[in-house]
Design a protein around this motif. Sequence first.
Motif, PDB file in Angstrom:
ATOM      1  N   ALA A 172       0.822  -1.210   0.000  1.00  0.00           N
ATOM      2  CA  ALA A 172       0.000   0.000   0.000  1.00  0.00           C
ATOM      3  C   ALA A 172       0.856   1.259   0.000  1.00  0.00           C
ATOM      4  CB  ALA A 172      -0.916   0.010   1.220  1.00  0.00           C
ATOM      5  N   GLY A 173       2.148   1.126   0.270  1.00  0.00           N
ATOM      6  CA  GLY A 173       3.021   2.280   0.429  1.00  0.00           C
ATOM      7  C   GLY A 173       3.029   3.258  -0.728  1.00  0.00           C
ATOM      8  N   PRO A 174       3.252   2.810  -1.963  1.00  0.00           N
ATOM      9  CA  PRO A 174       3.311   3.765  -3.079  1.00  0.00           C
ATOM     10  C   PRO A 174       2.039   4.598  -3.230  1.00  0.00           C
ATOM     11  CG  PRO A 174       4.255   1.665  -3.738  1.00  0.00           C
ATOM     12  CD  PRO A 174       3.639   1.445  -2.386  1.00  0.00           C
ATOM     13  N   ALA A 175       0.884   3.976  -3.049  1.00  0.00           N
ATOM     14  CA  ALA A 175      -0.372   4.723  -3.165  1.00  0.00           C
ATOM     15  C   ALA A 175      -0.491   5.762  -2.056  1.00  0.00           C
ATOM     16  CB  ALA A 175      -1.558   3.758  -3.119  1.00  0.00           C
ATOM     17  N   LEU A 176      -0.006   5.425  -0.868  1.00  0.00           N
ATOM     18  CA  LEU A 176      -0.053   6.380   0.238  1.00  0.00           C
ATOM     19  C   LEU A 176       0.922   7.535   0.016  1.00  0.00           C
ATOM     20  CD1 LEU A 176      -0.329   3.842   3.184  1.00  0.00           C
ATOM     21  CD2 LEU A 176      -2.045   5.558   2.550  1.00  0.00           C
ATOM     22  N   VAL A 177       2.075   7.245  -0.557  1.00  0.00           N
ATOM     23  CA  VAL A 177       3.014   8.324  -0.884  1.00  0.00           C
ATOM     24  C   VAL A 177       2.371   9.286  -1.877  1.00  0.00           C
ATOM     25  CG1 VAL A 177       5.209   8.878  -1.999  1.00  0.00           C
ATOM     26  CG2 VAL A 177       5.073   6.967  -0.381  1.00  0.00           C
ATOM     27  N   GLU A 178       1.687   8.733  -2.857  1.00  0.00           N
ATOM     28  CA  GLU A 178       0.979   9.578  -3.827  1.00  0.00           C
ATOM     29  C   GLU A 178      -0.083  10.431  -3.136  1.00  0.00           C
ATOM     30  OE1 GLU A 178      -1.828   9.078  -7.831  1.00  0.00           O
ATOM     31  OE2 GLU A 178      -0.754   7.350  -7.008  1.00  0.00           O
ATOM     32  N   ALA A 179      -0.726   9.853  -2.112  1.00  0.00           N
ATOM     33  CA  ALA A 179      -1.784  10.576  -1.398  1.00  0.00           C
ATOM     34  C   ALA A 179      -1.242  11.751  -0.593  1.00  0.00           C
ATOM     35  CB  ALA A 179      -2.542   9.621  -0.481  1.00  0.00           C
ATOM     36  N   LEU A 180       0.066  11.811  -0.385  1.00  0.00           N
ATOM     37  CA  LEU A 180       0.653  12.960   0.308  1.00  0.00           C
ATOM     38  C   LEU A 180       0.498  14.242  -0.508  1.00  0.00           C
ATOM     39  CD1 LEU A 180       3.950  11.444   1.780  1.00  0.00           C
ATOM     40  CD2 LEU A 180       1.786  11.881   2.952  1.00  0.00           C
ATOM     41  N   ASN A 181       0.108  14.104  -1.770  1.00  0.00           N
ATOM     42  CA  ASN A 181      -0.124  15.271  -2.624  1.00  0.00           C
ATOM     43  C   ASN A 181      -1.609  15.578  -2.793  1.00  0.00           C
ATOM     44  OD1 ASN A 181       2.670  15.753  -3.279  1.00  0.00           O
ATOM     45  ND2 ASN A 181       2.583  13.923  -4.573  1.00  0.00           N
ATOM     46  N   ASP A 182      -2.445  14.936  -1.989  1.00  0.00           N
ATOM     47  CA  ASP A 182      -3.888  15.168  -2.095  1.00  0.00           C
ATOM     48  C   ASP A 182      -4.214  16.643  -1.844  1.00  0.00           C
ATOM     49  OD1 ASP A 182      -6.545  13.236  -1.989  1.00  0.00           O
ATOM     50  OD2 ASP A 182      -6.854  15.125  -0.929  1.00  0.00           O
ATOM     51  N   ASP A 183      -5.285  17.115  -2.464  1.00  0.00           N
ATOM     52  CA  ASP A 183      -5.682  18.514  -2.292  1.00  0.00           C
ATOM     53  C   ASP A 183      -6.145  18.820  -0.871  1.00  0.00           C
ATOM     54  OD1 ASP A 183      -5.125  19.054  -4.940  1.00  0.00           O
ATOM     55  OD2 ASP A 183      -7.192  18.754  -5.618  1.00  0.00           O
ATOM     56  N   TYR A 184      -6.543  17.783  -0.119  1.00  0.00           N
ATOM     57  CA  TYR A 184      -7.054  17.989   1.237  1.00  0.00           C
ATOM     58  C   TYR A 184      -6.022  17.539   2.266  1.00  0.00           C
ATOM     59  CZ  TYR A 184     -11.738  19.164  -0.361  1.00  0.00           C
ATOM     60  OH  TYR A 184     -12.816  19.789  -0.940  1.00  0.00           O
ATOM     61  N   TRP A 185      -5.731  18.439   3.201  1.00  0.00           N
ATOM     62  CA  TRP A 185      -4.717  18.110   4.199  1.00  0.00           C
ATOM     63  C   TRP A 185      -5.159  16.945   5.083  1.00  0.00           C
ATOM     64  CZ3 TRP A 185      -5.643  18.166   9.400  1.00  0.00           C
ATOM     65  CH2 TRP A 185      -6.749  18.892   9.857  1.00  0.00           C
ATOM     66  N   GLN A 186      -6.483  16.780   5.257  1.00  0.00           N
ATOM     67  CA  GLN A 186      -6.959  15.674   6.089  1.00  0.00           C
ATOM     68  C   GLN A 186      -6.544  14.323   5.504  1.00  0.00           C
ATOM     69  OE1 GLN A 186      -8.773  18.238   4.948  1.00  0.00           O
ATOM     70  NE2 GLN A 186     -10.284  18.937   6.446  1.00  0.00           N
ATOM     71  N   VAL A 187      -6.582  14.226   4.174  1.00  0.00           N
ATOM     72  CA  VAL A 187      -6.159  12.989   3.512  1.00  0.00           C
ATOM     73  C   VAL A 187      -4.654  12.816   3.665  1.00  0.00           C
ATOM     74  CG1 VAL A 187      -6.108  11.719   1.336  1.00  0.00           C
ATOM     75  CG2 VAL A 187      -8.062  13.196   1.873  1.00  0.00           C
ATOM     76  N   ARG A 188      -3.918  13.897   3.480  1.00  0.00           N
ATOM     77  CA  ARG A 188      -2.462  13.840   3.624  1.00  0.00           C
ATOM     78  C   ARG A 188      -2.069  13.389   5.031  1.00  0.00           C
ATOM     79  NH1 ARG A 188       0.325  19.063   0.661  1.00  0.00           N
ATOM     80  NH2 ARG A 188      -0.887  19.028  -1.275  1.00  0.00           N
TER      81      ARG A 188
END
Length: 320
Positions: free
Chosen positions: A231-247
Amino acid sequence: MTSIFAVTDNEDILALQPRLTAADAGVRRIALIDLADLEEPDGLLWLVDRLRQDPAEDVRAEAARLLEAWEDEAVVQALCEALTDPAPAVQSAAAQSLSLLKTAAAGRVILPWTTHADVSVRIAAFRALRELRFAEAAPAASAALEDADASVRREAVGVLGWLKQLDALPALAQLASDDPDTEVRRAATGALGLASDAEVLPALRQALHDPAWQVREEAATTLGKVGHSDAGPALVEALNDDYWQVRLRATRSLGRLRFAPARDALIDTLGHRISNLRKEAALALGELNDRGAVAALQAAQDDGDPEVRKAVRIALSQLQ
């Protein structure tokens, strides 16, 4: 009404009879509270009777609230019937009392109400069964995943999640991906956290791209709970989400997974304008056990937020 009092010789109950049968609804309601305080089984007859028959909404609602401590089958049945009361206040009080029950016997009385024609009744029944963790409710909850009402589907997801029904994972994954209701997708995404293998990862990765940020946030959290480094790569990508809550949830999950390739992305997150994110990034870097993060953490020791500074100290202590 006198026939109900004829079955008891309890003097305390009989003394309340004039107030319990008073013309004034306010007097009757307070008398019901006094009756319940006696904690006498004989008093149940009157409480159930008032729940079913009192002409005043406030009295019926009070009776529903006062019956929350009793698990007798007749009481549970009366509370279930009260879910169809014309007054919303009575329905709400009955639903709340049902949600506090603890026995399997109560669950068996509630279970048939999960197929009631009234949506609000189905919702209340599943909510009560969820709190009971009543295993026999699993088939009904699985069937309700296809209910036309989104709130019923959401409650059914909750039942299956609490029961840790692994057989329901494919259906939950489908809901997480395709349900038209945001809250159902969010609940189904969270319920996938009961899995302990990679079977649910595709659905969770897809949920990280859901149009609703609440679903993406839940997906980021659940990926950490499932505990697979894939799951790591997808979570790293999510660090760029528009919402800080997701990050934030992605950051926390990366630390939980100890996903070493996330180091540089987490170091970048140490500079985010939102202090909660900086704090989580520091804690996650500590979990990675990678001394390559020491310099960045040392540079963050003078952060303007005391919680961030505390997290940095914790992380540095882990890396030394």
